[in-house]
Scaffold this motif. Structure first.
Motif, PDB file in Angstrom:
ATOM      1  N   ARG A  63       1.570  11.105 -75.669  1.00 15.03           N
ATOM      2  CA  ARG A  63       0.983  10.379 -76.789  1.00 15.03           C
ATOM      3  C   ARG A  63      -0.311  11.016 -77.287  1.00 15.03           C
ATOM      4  NH1 ARG A  63       0.906   5.041 -73.328  1.00 15.03           N
ATOM      5  NH2 ARG A  63       0.200   6.674 -71.895  1.00 15.03           N
ATOM      6  N   ASP A  71      -0.586  13.997 -71.801  1.00 21.70           N
ATOM      7  CA  ASP A  71       0.214  12.806 -72.100  1.00 21.70           C
ATOM      8  C   ASP A  71       0.918  12.983 -73.452  1.00 21.70           C
ATOM      9  OD1 ASP A  71       0.985  10.169 -72.999  1.00 21.70           O
ATOM     10  OD2 ASP A  71      -0.402   9.316 -71.539  1.00 21.70           O
ATOM     11  N   THR A  86     -11.578  13.641 -66.561  1.00 18.31           N
ATOM     12  CA  THR A  86     -12.825  12.929 -66.237  1.00 18.31           C
ATOM     13  C   THR A  86     -13.368  13.355 -64.874  1.00 18.31           C
ATOM     14  OG1 THR A  86     -11.583  11.071 -65.354  1.00 18.31           O
ATOM     15  CG2 THR A  86     -12.268  10.907 -67.640  1.00 18.31           C
ATOM     16  N   VAL A 106      -4.276  16.947 -65.369  1.00 18.71           N
ATOM     17  CA  VAL A 106      -3.453  15.863 -65.928  1.00 18.71           C
ATOM     18  C   VAL A 106      -4.348  15.075 -66.869  1.00 18.71           C
ATOM     19  CG1 VAL A 106      -2.089  13.833 -65.356  1.00 18.71           C
ATOM     20  CG2 VAL A 106      -2.102  15.815 -63.832  1.00 18.71           C
ATOM     21  N   VAL A 107      -4.111  15.244 -68.161  1.00 19.32           N
ATOM     22  CA  VAL A 107      -5.093  14.746 -69.127  1.00 19.32           C
ATOM     23  C   VAL A 107      -4.462  13.880 -70.219  1.00 19.32           C
ATOM     24  CG1 VAL A 107      -6.522  16.780 -68.704  1.00 19.32           C
ATOM     25  CG2 VAL A 107      -4.942  16.802 -70.616  1.00 19.32           C
ATOM     26  N   HIS A 108      -5.295  13.058 -70.806  1.00 21.27           N
ATOM     27  CA  HIS A 108      -4.885  12.247 -71.956  1.00 21.27           C
ATOM     28  C   HIS A 108      -6.149  11.908 -72.744  1.00 21.27           C
ATOM     29  CE1 HIS A 108      -6.452   8.986 -69.520  1.00 21.27           C
ATOM     30  NE2 HIS A 108      -6.304   8.148 -70.529  1.00 21.27           N
ATOM     31  N   TYR A 128      -5.607  -3.491 -66.618  1.00 16.02           N
ATOM     32  CA  TYR A 128      -4.380  -2.803 -67.027  1.00 16.02           C
ATOM     33  C   TYR A 128      -3.190  -3.739 -67.107  1.00 16.02           C
ATOM     34  CZ  TYR A 128      -7.283   1.185 -66.025  1.00 16.02           C
ATOM     35  OH  TYR A 128      -8.305   2.084 -66.036  1.00 16.02           O
ATOM     36  N   PRO A 176     -12.380   3.686 -61.051  1.00 14.67           N
ATOM     37  CA  PRO A 176     -13.770   4.009 -60.724  1.00 14.67           C
ATOM     38  C   PRO A 176     -14.644   4.017 -61.973  1.00 14.67           C
ATOM     39  CG  PRO A 176     -12.264   5.824 -60.194  1.00 14.67           C
ATOM     40  CD  PRO A 176     -11.477   4.843 -60.959  1.00 14.67           C
ATOM     41  N   TRP A 201      -0.788   4.576 -67.250  1.00 20.45           N
ATOM     42  CA  TRP A 201      -1.667   4.312 -66.114  1.00 20.45           C
ATOM     43  C   TRP A 201      -0.841   3.664 -64.987  1.00 20.45           C
ATOM     44  CZ3 TRP A 201      -3.144   0.585 -62.802  1.00 20.45           C
ATOM     45  CH2 TRP A 201      -4.276   0.867 -62.021  1.00 20.45           C
ATOM     46  N   GLU A 249      -0.472   7.765 -55.425  1.00 18.55           N
ATOM     47  CA  GLU A 249      -1.469   7.365 -54.431  1.00 18.55           C
ATOM     48  C   GLU A 249      -0.867   7.198 -53.045  1.00 18.55           C
ATOM     49  OE1 GLU A 249      -3.734   3.970 -55.611  1.00 18.55           O
ATOM     50  OE2 GLU A 249      -4.685   5.070 -57.236  1.00 18.55           O
ATOM     51  N   LEU A 274       3.982   9.258 -63.498  1.00 19.12           N
ATOM     52  CA  LEU A 274       2.945  10.166 -63.014  1.00 19.12           C
ATOM     53  C   LEU A 274       3.478  11.013 -61.849  1.00 19.12           C
ATOM     54  CD1 LEU A 274       0.193  10.362 -64.297  1.00 19.12           C
ATOM     55  CD2 LEU A 274      -0.702   8.799 -62.581  1.00 19.12           C
ATOM     56  N   SER A 312      -8.271  15.380 -63.320  1.00 16.35           N
ATOM     57  CA  SER A 312      -8.103  14.780 -64.642  1.00 16.35           C
ATOM     58  C   SER A 312      -9.254  15.274 -65.509  1.00 16.35           C
ATOM     59  CB  SER A 312      -8.134  13.260 -64.541  1.00 16.35           C
ATOM     60  OG  SER A 312      -9.468  12.803 -64.473  1.00 16.35           O
ATOM     61  N   THR A 362       2.760   9.434 -69.645  1.00 18.37           N
ATOM     62  CA  THR A 362       2.305   9.117 -68.288  1.00 18.37           C
ATOM     63  C   THR A 362       1.361   7.919 -68.365  1.00 18.37           C
ATOM     64  OG1 THR A 362       0.850  10.997 -68.703  1.00 18.37           O
ATOM     65  CG2 THR A 362       2.557  11.289 -67.047  1.00 18.37           C
ATOM     66  N   ARG A 422     -15.558  12.117 -59.569  1.00 24.84           N
ATOM     67  CA  ARG A 422     -15.036  11.415 -60.730  1.00 24.84           C
ATOM     68  C   ARG A 422     -15.589  10.028 -60.759  1.00 24.84           C
ATOM     69  NH1 ARG A 422      -9.906   8.786 -61.045  1.00 24.84           N
ATOM     70  NH2 ARG A 422      -9.561  10.080 -62.841  1.00 24.84           N
ATOM     71  N   LYS A 423     -15.800   9.415 -61.962  1.00 26.16           N
ATOM     72  CA  LYS A 423     -15.376   9.926 -63.246  1.00 26.16           C
ATOM     73  C   LYS A 423     -16.581  10.239 -64.123  1.00 26.16           C
ATOM     74  CE  LYS A 423     -11.970   7.555 -65.217  1.00 26.16           C
ATOM     75  NZ  LYS A 423     -11.023   6.500 -65.628  1.00 26.16           N
ATOM     76  N   TRP A 479      -5.829  11.931 -55.748  1.00 30.70           N
ATOM     77  CA  TRP A 479      -6.430  13.244 -56.032  1.00 30.70           C
ATOM     78  C   TRP A 479      -6.451  13.996 -54.725  1.00 30.70           C
ATOM     79  CZ3 TRP A 479      -6.140  13.708 -60.942  1.00 30.70           C
ATOM     80  CH2 TRP A 479      -6.202  12.560 -61.723  1.00 30.70           C
TER      81      TRP A 479
HETATM   82  C1  UDX Z   1      -8.172   6.082 -60.757  1.00 32.93           C
HETATM   83  C2  UDX Z   1      -7.539   6.882 -59.630  1.00 32.93           C
HETATM   84  O1  UDX Z   1      -6.850   7.972 -60.135  1.00 32.93           O
HETATM   85  C3  UDX Z   1      -6.646   6.076 -58.828  1.00 32.93           C
HETATM   86  O2  UDX Z   1      -6.680   6.671 -57.575  1.00 32.93           O
HETATM   87  C4  UDX Z   1      -7.043   4.648 -58.728  1.00 32.93           C
HETATM   88  O3  UDX Z   1      -6.204   3.866 -58.000  1.00 32.93           O
HETATM   89  C5  UDX Z   1      -7.091   4.107 -60.087  1.00 32.93           C
HETATM   90  O4  UDX Z   1      -8.163   4.712 -60.614  1.00 32.93           O
HETATM   91  P1  UDX Z   1      -8.269   5.752 -63.225  1.00 32.93           P
HETATM   92  O5  UDX Z   1      -9.607   6.273 -63.434  1.00 32.93           O
HETATM   93  O6  UDX Z   1      -8.072   4.302 -63.264  1.00 32.93           O
HETATM   94  O7  UDX Z   1      -7.651   6.379 -61.940  1.00 32.93           O
HETATM   95  O8  UDX Z   1      -7.211   6.349 -64.173  1.00 32.93           O
HETATM   96  P2  UDX Z   1      -7.256   7.542 -65.178  1.00 32.93           P
HETATM   97  O9  UDX Z   1      -8.107   8.658 -64.743  1.00 32.93           O
HETATM   98  O10 UDX Z   1      -7.487   6.944 -66.494  1.00 32.93           O
HETATM   99  O11 UDX Z   1      -5.733   7.986 -65.053  1.00 32.93           O
HETATM  100  C6  UDX Z   1      -5.220   8.665 -63.949  1.00 32.93           C
HETATM  101  C7  UDX Z   1      -4.444   9.875 -64.433  1.00 32.93           C
HETATM  102  O12 UDX Z   1      -3.397   9.473 -65.309  1.00 32.93           O
HETATM  103  C8  UDX Z   1      -5.309  10.856 -65.206  1.00 32.93           C
HETATM  104  O13 UDX Z   1      -4.932  12.154 -64.882  1.00 32.93           O
HETATM  105  C9  UDX Z   1      -4.988  10.547 -66.635  1.00 32.93           C
HETATM  106  O14 UDX Z   1      -5.191  11.603 -67.528  1.00 32.93           O
HETATM  107  C10 UDX Z   1      -3.535  10.112 -66.551  1.00 32.93           C
HETATM  108  N1  UDX Z   1      -3.225   9.156 -67.627  1.00 32.93           N
HETATM  109  C11 UDX Z   1      -3.797   7.931 -67.616  1.00 32.93           C
HETATM  110  C12 UDX Z   1      -2.405   9.545 -68.647  1.00 32.93           C
HETATM  111  O15 UDX Z   1      -1.890  10.660 -68.649  1.00 32.93           O
HETATM  112  N2  UDX Z   1      -2.168   8.668 -69.659  1.00 32.93           N
HETATM  113  C13 UDX Z   1      -2.733   7.435 -69.699  1.00 32.93           C
HETATM  114  O16 UDX Z   1      -2.474   6.689 -70.653  1.00 32.93           O
HETATM  115  C14 UDX Z   1      -3.564   7.043 -68.636  1.00 32.93           C
END
Ligand code: UDX
Length: 755
Positions: free
Chosen positions: A164, A162, A226, A134-136, A366, A377, A193, A330, A198, A224, A191, A399-400, A296
């Motif tokens: 976007r 994502d 990261t 799951v990437v962006h 956020y 993290p 944050w 989560e 999600l 992800s 998707t 991660r990350k 995760w």
């Molecule tokens: C982490 C953990 O995933 C989560 O358990 C915790 O509560 C919050 O922190 P974080 O590092 O904040 O996540 O988020 P990030 O990795 O940026 O996003 C989570 C997932 O959503 C990723 O797979 C990311 O690619 C996706 N995402 C995030 C999108 O697809 N688009 C976005 O704009 C932001």
């Protein structure tokens, strides 16, 4: 001025309820809705009920499209009528015990796990994993590096990008199309944050994966871009083969009531306009256990089948509940599993290590996306590696990681997993990340970046012709054809090295240029208490979690909001004065910062009235009016506004703020103590420049940028007759077209791996 990022603010529609509670809140944000829901402009809408409650009214008032506003109203009305949320949910798990009339989960302990098991190949049929990526963002080279690390021909890779992140989508689609076991979701969602989307995305992906007859997978693992493995694929397969029936989900491990509150599970949220709106309180359904923790996980196929296809009302009830939940991934899978017939299959370990540093990661960063304070993290750095080794539970991923923040840590992991790279491997210490690609169109590029990239190209082409370069290259004449096609951030050995800009020229060649930043920090002779200062920097997009500027090159225009950041060593408490001086010697801001003995970073963004006067600004740190440090930064004169050449009516953009006042208070009385020269002449000169257009303006921009940036090199994509002496990019170590084996996806090897 409208602060809604381009969205039109409609008249406040008629609404029942207590108008005293309307919050005139605005937010910066993007328009549009989840999965591109059409934006309607129905002004005649009025809610079906009287909306009450502070959160609901506030969300209703802030929503930027009427589509989103209607959705909010409809959901709130259903909720108020008690028709939205399930009140009681049936529980199918037989493992229960009652304490104080509440159902609690039976403790699920860790697993018996012996480290040496890892290398042993088990005789039984090895299981097959589907990795859901799951990437962006834009970090395509880190994503391919991850794929390279986890790839094996016997496993499957399903990627959601994502909606976007078009650049990433296009690149990864091209790079992976030759692998039959890598697929990209044919649909994409926005998707955000922490968004409900999600979970919707996960559920839809799971269904897709179960319906692919040729992909016979046993385990579902999400990652992800990261994330990175800390053990080999073989070790993971061996491990999972021993625990084929277990579902690996990490629980919060705290008091459950506190978790529910902190997580906002007792609040109703709705996602629209790429935002999670908080709409009010809601009770947790009775009859079940609610749990959660990390999003995760590693899930068995049979549990994924259950979640996807069961007709148990419990699952449909939870899908309804989690549709309106912040950070749903989560908690949804934890809660469904722990109330399902398979509750005994839960292992309270998600097989990952997360680099939490809540002091840095929980800064409400956020709040422009979700009406809540969320945490993230931190990125791993080499000094955090010890954490990975000190674990008693089995872990396979961490991660990350962000290569733009630290790449060395990935090199350490790679060496640990796959051995040291052969000496002379090219590109090892380099990292390239795209920030602009013309294929996406001009939509995403700012006037500042557009100005700077074009100017960089003019500077480099000018140098190519110049007599001073004759020794390096035979003087070559090129004229740019249109706007640059590509821009990359270039890092070497974890240091930002500048921008790489690609440009087509009229003779048909493609050139890439490297622009290097020149440092401008001056630290005064340090004596006594002031020797604590380590650095002073000005840029924008300060990331308080990683403590870096995401605007790596510090390109700032008249309409930007620069931040000054100081880094300190520990020492005695002190108070310093920070002074901002504009190019015409106006003292734009002056403020004091208390630097306590433990402080390592201090930062402040003065609320300067814009436009900022273009030219060289300086920020000084003073202690009892003695200079401690000074840094200069450039406010770039823009050659374009709204992506069009500056017009005659645009002079205001380069004239500084009205009446030369950056703040309500004037600090000009300080000019004596700061030894600033008289302003009259320089101001006259600056006012003249504000009228510059076309060539004159370009020259001003180029001259200004030249004192902060120098040409590090120029290369050409293919050998040209017009300039045969110019090096070829693929052989040029800094070029984004040079080899980068650590991120290249090549043919599948004999052993089924890509590396
Ligand atoms: C982490 C953990 O995933 C989560 O358990 C915790 O509560 C919050 O922190 P974080 O590092 O904040 O996540 O988020 P990030 O990795 O940026 O996003 C989570 C997932 O959503 C990723 O797979 C990311 O690619 C996706 N995402 C995030 C999108 O697809 N688009 C976005 O704009 C932001």
């Amino acid at each position: 001025k409208d602060r809604l990022g381009g969205a039109t603010r409609r008249q406040k529609p008629h609404i029942y309820g207590n108008h005293e509670t309307w919050h005139n809140l605005t937010r910066e944000g993007d328009t549009g809705s989840v999965e591109g829901a059409p934006l309607t402009t129905d002004h005649s809408f009025s809610p079906k009920c009287e909306i009450t409650g502070k959160d609901a009214l506030s969300a209703y008032a802030r929503a930027s499209t009427s589509q989103c506003q209607q959705e909010i109203a409809n959901i709130v009305c259903l909720h108020q009528a008690g028709q939205l949320m399930p009140q009681r949910v049936a529980r199918y798990c037989h493992l229960t015990e009652r304490i104080n009339n509440r159902i609690y989960r039976k403790g699920t302990s860790g697993l018996q796990w012996n480290e040496p098991d890892a290398g042993v190949v088990l005789s039984e049929k090895p299981l097959r994993i589907v990795y859901m990526l799951v990437v962006h963002g834009r970090a395509v080279r880190q994503l391919t590096r991850l794929i390279k690390a986890i790839y094996h021909k016997d496993h499957f890779y399903y990627i959601h990008v994502d909606q976007r992140s078009n650049y990433l989508h296009r690149e990864i689609t091209q790079l992976t199309e030759r692998y039959v076991n890598i697929r990209i979701t044919p649909w994409r969602m926005v998707t955000i944050w922490g968004g409900a989307s999600l979970l919707t995305m996960y559920l839809r992906s799971m269904k897709d994966l179960l319906e692919m007859p040729d992909w016979k997978w046993d385990f579902f693992i999400n990652l992800s871009a990261t994330d990175y493995p800390t053990r080999t694929n073989k070790e993971l397969v061996n491990f999972l083969s021993k625990f084929r029936d277990k579902n690996f989900l990490k629980s919060h491990g705290r008091d459950n009531a506190r978790f529910i509150k902190k997580q906002g599970l007792d609040r109703l949220f709705h996602e629209c306009d790429s935002h999670m709106w908080r709409l009010g309180e809601r009770p947790i359904p009775e009859g079940i256990v609610v749990d959660g923790g990390s999003d995760w996980f590693a899930l068995t196929r049979s549990f994924v089948e259950y979640v996807t296809f069961t007709e148990d009302t419990m699952v449909s009830d939870f899908k309804r509940f989690y549709k309106y939940t912040l950070l749903p991934a989560e908690s949804f899978f934890h809660t469904v599993l722990e109330n399902s017939p398979a509750c005994g299959s839960l292992v309270d370990n998600n097989l990952r290590v997360t680099n939490w540093n809540r002091k840095l990661g929980c800064r409400c960063q956020y709040k422009h996306i979700v009406d809540w304070c969320g945490c993230s993290p931190n990125d791993f750095k080499p000094q955090d590696i010890a954490r990975l080794q000190q674990l008693s539970r089995p872990t396979f991923f961490a991660r990350k990681f962000e290569s733009s923040v630290n790449q060395e840590v990935l090199d350490i992991l790679d060496a640990h997993l796959f051995g040291e790279p052969p000496p002379e491997t090219p590109g090892l210490k380099g990292y390239w990340e795209n920030i602009y690609s013309s294929v996406e169109g001009m939509g995403g590029i700012s006037d500042v970046d557009m100005t700077a990239y074009s100017s960089f190209i003019r500077m480099a082409l000018h140098e190519l012709q110049g007599p001073e370069k004759v020794k390096r290259w035979t003087a070559c004449r090129f004229s740019p054809s249109g706007f640059p096609s590509n821009a990359e951030l270039y890092f070497y050995d974890d240091h930002f090295q500048g921008y790489l800009i690609m440009q087509e020229v009229q003779s048909g060649e493609t050139l890439e240029i490297w622009m290097m930043p020149r440092g401008t920090l001056k630290v005064a002779d340090q004596k006594g208490v002031t020797n604590r200062i380590q650095s002073l920097e000005v840029s924008s997009e300060w990331d308080p979690k990683e403590r870096i500027f995401r605007n790596f090159g510090g390109l700032i225009g008249p309409m930007d909001e620069p931040v000054a950041v100081q880094r300190w060593t520990r020492g005695v408490n002190l108070t310093v004065t920070v002074v901002w001086i504009d190019p015409t010697y106006i003292v734009a801001a002056s403020y004091d910062i208390a630097v306590d003995s433990e402080a390592d970073y201090t930062q402040y963004k003065p609320a300067l009235t814009r436009p900022l006067r273009p030219g060289v600004w300086s920020v000084r740190i003073l202690h009892f009016w003695e200079m401690v440090a000074e840094v200069q930064f450039l406010v770039i004169p823009l050659t374009v506004r709204n992506k069009k050449p500056l017009q005659s009516g645009d002079s205001w953009l380069h004239s500084g703020p009205p009446l030369g006042q950056y703040m309500e208070q004037s600090f000009q009385a300080l000019s004596g103590i700061l030894n600033l020269p008289p302003r009259a002449d320089i101001e006259k000169e600056a006012n003249k420049k504000s009228e510059f257009r076309s060539k004159e303006l370009e020259n001003w921009t180029d001259d200004s940028l030249r004192s902060f940036w120098s040409v590090g090199g120029v290369c050409q994509k293919t050998v040209s007759s017009s300039c045969p002496s110019l090096p070829i990019c693929s052989d040029t170590h800094w070029s984004s077209l040079s080899r980068d084996p650590k991120s290249e996806l090549g043919p599948v090897g004999q052993d089924g791996h890509l590396r």
